[in-house]
Scaffold this active site. Structure first.
Site, PDB file in Angstrom:
ATOM      1  N   ILE A  65      32.525  -6.155  49.245  1.00 11.66           N
ATOM      2  CA  ILE A  65      31.490  -6.293  48.199  1.00 11.66           C
ATOM      3  C   ILE A  65      32.036  -5.637  46.945  1.00 11.66           C
ATOM      4  O   ILE A  65      32.641  -4.550  47.012  1.00 11.66           O
ATOM      5  CB  ILE A  65      30.128  -5.668  48.575  1.00 11.66           C
ATOM      6  N   ALA A  66      31.858  -6.297  45.830  1.00  7.78           N
ATOM      7  CA  ALA A  66      32.287  -5.710  44.555  1.00  7.78           C
ATOM      8  C   ALA A  66      31.438  -6.262  43.420  1.00  7.78           C
ATOM      9  O   ALA A  66      30.959  -7.398  43.474  1.00  7.78           O
ATOM     10  CB  ALA A  66      33.759  -6.025  44.286  1.00  7.78           C
ATOM     11  N   GLU A  99      32.772  -0.874  57.077  1.00  9.73           N
ATOM     12  CA  GLU A  99      33.575   0.335  56.893  1.00  9.73           C
ATOM     13  C   GLU A  99      33.612   0.668  55.407  1.00  9.73           C
ATOM     14  O   GLU A  99      33.662  -0.244  54.582  1.00  9.73           O
ATOM     15  CB  GLU A  99      35.020   0.153  57.380  1.00  9.73           C
ATOM     16  N   ASN A 104      34.216   7.104  48.962  1.00  6.50           N
ATOM     17  CA  ASN A 104      33.455   6.143  48.146  1.00  6.50           C
ATOM     18  C   ASN A 104      31.962   6.481  48.194  1.00  6.50           C
ATOM     19  O   ASN A 104      31.146   5.809  48.832  1.00  6.50           O
ATOM     20  CB  ASN A 104      33.721   4.712  48.610  1.00  6.50           C
ATOM     21  N   TYR A 111      24.588   1.774  50.570  1.00  6.10           N
ATOM     22  CA  TYR A 111      24.333   1.373  51.961  1.00  6.10           C
ATOM     23  C   TYR A 111      23.216   2.229  52.575  1.00  6.10           C
ATOM     24  O   TYR A 111      22.356   1.707  53.291  1.00  6.10           O
ATOM     25  CB  TYR A 111      25.616   1.486  52.791  1.00  6.10           C
TER      26      TYR A 111
HETATM   27  C1  LIG Z   1      29.602  -0.215  45.322  1.00  4.52           C
HETATM   28  C2  LIG Z   1      29.173  -1.223  44.252  1.00  4.52           C
HETATM   29  C3  LIG Z   1      29.256  -2.646  44.855  1.00  4.52           C
HETATM   30  C4  LIG Z   1      27.724  -0.937  43.836  1.00  4.52           C
HETATM   31  O1  LIG Z   1      27.295  -1.968  42.959  1.00  4.52           O
HETATM   32  P1  LIG Z   1      26.349  -1.659  41.701  1.00  4.52           P
HETATM   33  O2  LIG Z   1      25.905  -2.965  41.157  1.00  4.52           O
HETATM   34  O3  LIG Z   1      27.058  -0.742  40.760  1.00  4.52           O
HETATM   35  O4  LIG Z   1      25.137  -0.856  42.394  1.00  4.52           O
HETATM   36  P2  LIG Z   1      23.595  -0.952  42.006  1.00  4.52           P
HETATM   37  O5  LIG Z   1      23.436  -0.838  40.531  1.00  4.52           O
HETATM   38  O6  LIG Z   1      23.007  -2.164  42.665  1.00  4.52           O
HETATM   39  O7  LIG Z   1      23.025   0.370  42.672  1.00  4.52           O
HETATM   40  C5  LIG Z   1      22.372   0.324  43.941  1.00  4.52           C
HETATM   41  C6  LIG Z   1      22.380   1.690  44.546  1.00  4.52           C
HETATM   42  O8  LIG Z   1      23.734   2.154  44.724  1.00  4.52           O
HETATM   43  C7  LIG Z   1      23.792   3.567  44.495  1.00  4.52           C
HETATM   44  N1  LIG Z   1      24.564   3.829  43.287  1.00  4.52           N
HETATM   45  C8  LIG Z   1      24.978   2.934  42.357  1.00  4.52           C
HETATM   46  N2  LIG Z   1      25.700   3.568  41.394  1.00  4.52           N
HETATM   47  C9  LIG Z   1      25.711   4.882  41.741  1.00  4.52           C
HETATM   48  C10 LIG Z   1      26.305   6.047  41.159  1.00  4.52           C
HETATM   49  N3  LIG Z   1      27.042   5.961  40.026  1.00  4.52           N
HETATM   50  N4  LIG Z   1      26.152   7.228  41.783  1.00  4.52           N
HETATM   51  C11 LIG Z   1      25.449   7.321  42.927  1.00  4.52           C
HETATM   52  N5  LIG Z   1      24.860   6.246  43.544  1.00  4.52           N
HETATM   53  C12 LIG Z   1      24.988   5.052  42.931  1.00  4.52           C
HETATM   54  C13 LIG Z   1      22.362   4.019  44.302  1.00  4.52           C
HETATM   55  O9  LIG Z   1      21.814   4.268  45.582  1.00  4.52           O
HETATM   56  C14 LIG Z   1      21.732   2.780  43.697  1.00  4.52           C
HETATM   57  O10 LIG Z   1      20.347   2.752  43.856  1.00  4.52           O
HETATM   58  P3  LIG Z   1      19.414   3.394  42.683  1.00  4.52           P
HETATM   59  O11 LIG Z   1      19.737   2.641  41.432  1.00  4.52           O
HETATM   60  O12 LIG Z   1      18.013   3.171  43.164  1.00  4.52           O
HETATM   61  O13 LIG Z   1      19.814   4.842  42.593  1.00  4.52           O
HETATM   62  C15 LIG Z   1      30.062  -1.124  42.981  1.00  4.52           C
HETATM   63  O14 LIG Z   1      30.069   0.218  42.543  1.00  4.52           O
HETATM   64  C16 LIG Z   1      31.503  -1.580  43.183  1.00  4.52           C
HETATM   65  O15 LIG Z   1      31.824  -2.764  43.049  1.00  4.52           O
HETATM   66  N6  LIG Z   1      32.412  -0.634  43.482  1.00  4.52           N
HETATM   67  C17 LIG Z   1      33.834  -0.955  43.629  1.00  4.52           C
HETATM   68  C18 LIG Z   1      34.107  -1.737  44.883  1.00  4.52           C
HETATM   69  C19 LIG Z   1      33.631  -0.974  46.116  1.00  4.52           C
HETATM   70  O16 LIG Z   1      33.802   0.227  46.237  1.00  4.52           O
HETATM   71  N7  LIG Z   1      33.046  -1.738  47.062  1.00  4.52           N
HETATM   72  C20 LIG Z   1      32.552  -1.177  48.312  1.00  4.52           C
HETATM   73  C21 LIG Z   1      33.612  -1.218  49.337  1.00  4.52           C
HETATM   74  S1  LIG Z   1      33.049  -0.558  50.892  1.00  4.52           S
END
Ligand SMILES: CC(C)(COP(=O)(O)OP(=O)(O)OC[C@H]1O[C@@H](n2cnc3c(N)ncnc32)[C@H](O)[C@@H]1OP(=O)(O)O)[C@@H](O)C(=O)NCCC(=O)NCCS
Length: 147
Positions: A65-66, A99, A104, A111
């Site tokens: 997921i990204a 995983e 991270n 999750y």
């Molecule tokens: C992980 C990832 C997919 C999250 O996507 P995102 O669109 O930024 O996340 P969202 O805006 O939907 O946030 C959903 C929840 O994630 C958590 N979250 C998101 N950003 C966060 C931050 N900077 N710090 C802490 N928690 C965070 C929170 O629980 C948030 O819920 P909330 O807004 O009610 O607090 C994104 O950061 C990403 O692409 N990361 C790089 C790739 C990666 O690590 N993938 C996972 C591999 S296992």
């Protein structure tokens, strides 16, 4: 996700991950893997995120997921995960697993928000830096009952 999406997917993949998947890896998932399901998130017609899973009997295994870095923190990752969970429920899965790198924190928070629980480690799972993976599970019956 379609083969024609891969230019944009690879661009996001390279920005989002220290060890990105190759184009060939995605081509294999979309073309040859009958167990695979991949979805994309669109904003104004542009792909800004994606995720995938394998369905193995009644278990859904999240493979990736990204969200594009310039669109992170806007609820897109959560929306993509909820779509994938909904698809897994529709396809008859009972539980979901993934995983995640122990470092991270952001992904783990996402999750956990969705109800995933940690059930142990895979030591040295990530070959680029020998980092451990946290194994997380979600009972989909529980997810259906979430507010
Ligand atoms: C992980 C990832 C997919 C999250 O996507 P995102 O669109 O930024 O996340 P969202 O805006 O939907 O946030 C959903 C929840 O994630 C958590 N979250 C998101 N950003 C966060 C931050 N900077 N710090 C802490 N928690 C965070 C929170 O629980 C948030 O819920 P909330 O807004 O009610 O607090 C994104 O950061 C990403 O692409 N990361 C790089 C790739 C990666 O690590 N993938 C996972 C591999 S296992």
């Amino acid at each position: 996700m379609r083969l024609s999406d891969l230019d944009r997917i690879i661009a996001i993949e390279c920005m989002a991950f220290s060890a990105p998947w190759s184009r060939m890896a995605f081509q294999g998932e979309l073309g040859d893997n009958q167990f695979a399901h991949y979805i994309v998130a669109l904003t104004d017609g542009m792909i800004v995120g994606y995720a995938g899973m394998w369905m193995i009997i009644d278990e859904a295994h999240i493979t990736t997921i990204a969200v594009s870095p310039d669109y992170q923190g806007q609820g897109i990752g959560e929306m993509v995960m909820r779509q994938l969970i909904g698809l897994a429920v529709t396809l008859g899965c009972l539980r979901m697993t993934l995983e995640v790198r122990v470092s991270n924190y952001v992904a783990q928070k996402l999750y956990e928000k969705l109800g995933f629980v940690s059930y142990g480690l895979r030591p040295g799972y990530y070959s680029d830096n020998n980092e451990d993976a946290l194994i997380m599970w979600l009972e989909l019956v529980d997810f259906v009952n979430l507010p």
